[in-house]
Write an enzyme that holds these catalytic residues in place. Structure first.
Site, PDB file in Angstrom:
ATOM      1  N   LYS A 153      72.703  40.674  39.437  1.00 39.80           N
ATOM      2  CA  LYS A 153      71.327  40.825  39.919  1.00 39.80           C
ATOM      3  C   LYS A 153      70.355  40.084  39.010  1.00 39.80           C
ATOM      4  O   LYS A 153      69.442  39.409  39.490  1.00 39.80           O
ATOM      5  CB  LYS A 153      70.958  42.317  40.004  1.00 39.80           C
ATOM      6  CG  LYS A 153      71.629  43.032  41.174  1.00 39.80           C
ATOM      7  CD  LYS A 153      71.352  44.505  41.180  1.00 39.80           C
ATOM      8  CE  LYS A 153      69.932  44.784  41.533  1.00 39.80           C
ATOM      9  NZ  LYS A 153      69.648  46.169  41.894  1.00 39.80           N
ATOM     10  N   ASP A 160      65.377  54.161  47.285  1.00 39.60           N
ATOM     11  CA  ASP A 160      65.638  54.226  48.724  1.00 39.60           C
ATOM     12  C   ASP A 160      66.167  55.624  49.029  1.00 39.60           C
ATOM     13  O   ASP A 160      67.155  56.067  48.431  1.00 39.60           O
ATOM     14  CB  ASP A 160      66.667  53.175  49.121  1.00 39.60           C
ATOM     15  CG  ASP A 160      66.159  51.762  48.872  1.00 39.60           C
ATOM     16  OD1 ASP A 160      65.035  51.466  49.314  1.00 39.60           O
ATOM     17  OD2 ASP A 160      66.879  50.977  48.243  1.00 39.60           O
ATOM     18  N   ASP A 205      62.239  50.445  43.504  1.00 43.02           N
ATOM     19  CA  ASP A 205      61.962  51.597  44.354  1.00 43.02           C
ATOM     20  C   ASP A 205      63.213  52.457  44.494  1.00 43.02           C
ATOM     21  O   ASP A 205      64.313  52.040  44.140  1.00 43.02           O
ATOM     22  CB  ASP A 205      61.442  51.159  45.722  1.00 43.02           C
ATOM     23  CG  ASP A 205      62.473  50.417  46.555  1.00 43.02           C
ATOM     24  OD1 ASP A 205      63.576  50.133  46.050  1.00 43.02           O
ATOM     25  OD2 ASP A 205      62.186  50.117  47.719  1.00 43.02           O
TER      26      ASP A 205
END
Length: 191
Positions: A146, A29, A27
């Site tokens: 990540k 932000d 997404d």
């Protein structure tokens, strides 16, 4: 009518998109910074949400006004967006407003903790980018971390693990400690 031409807001991105480490399906932000006469309850979760729902590009929209940091989650042309709102006690929002400046916090209502939390995302992201010695090495290392954490199921602040900003801060610190290191060395030093 002349007053309406003066009404403005500023949209800022933060998180993985702003850091340059977002991937497919991630997404975006975003933070909407508005002036003192635009309220979160009536205008952001009322008027703006209604206008967004009427747009054909918006396929899903969910408002979460009771969240710790209130948010409107939406899909815009297939892109997932989390939209926060921060209300500053200013008559209008300048295009060149730098929300990472500490002086901006003087323009927040002392009882509006939601605005402070909403501003924090952009402020922290900008601070990380300012403090790392080599942004490209930081990004490459953070992408690897990540990936590593997701593959091991330890990437999720909702589940009690570290989230994106936490990993970013840890990687930024390693980059500071080893300013001339390439990503492979930074990754080794991380562990």
């Amino acid at each position: 009518e002349p007053f309406l031409s003066e009404v403005n807001a500023k949209i800022c991105t933060f998180g993985s998109y702003r850091l340059g480490v977002h991937g497919p399906g991630a997404d975006i932000d975003t933070l909407c910074v508005g002036p003192r006469h635009i309220t979160r309850e009536e205008d952001f979760f009322g008027g703006l949400q209604t206008k967004l729902q009427a747009m054909p590009e918006v396929t899903e929209i969910t408002a979460v006004p009771e969240a710790f940091t209130p948010v409107i989650k939406l899909e815009f042309s297939g892109i997932s967006i989390d939209l926060l709102y921060a209300r500053l006690l200013l008559p209008n929002i300048a295009e060149d407003l730098d929300i990472s400046e500490t002086a901006v916090l003087r323009n927040v209502d002392k009882n509006d903790e939601q605005t402070v939390r909403s501003l924090n995302g952009c402020r922290v992201t900008d601070q990380i980018l300012r403090l790392v010695p080599n942004i490209n090495h930081f990004r490459t290392t953070l992408r690897a971390i990540k990936l590593w954490s997701r593959q091991r199921g330890v990437y999720s602040n909702v589940m009690g693990y570290l989230g994106g900003v936490n990993w970013a801060i840890l990687v930024a610190r390693i980059c500071q400690l080893h300013p001339n290191a390439v990503p492979s060395v930074l990754l080794n030093r991380f562990f």
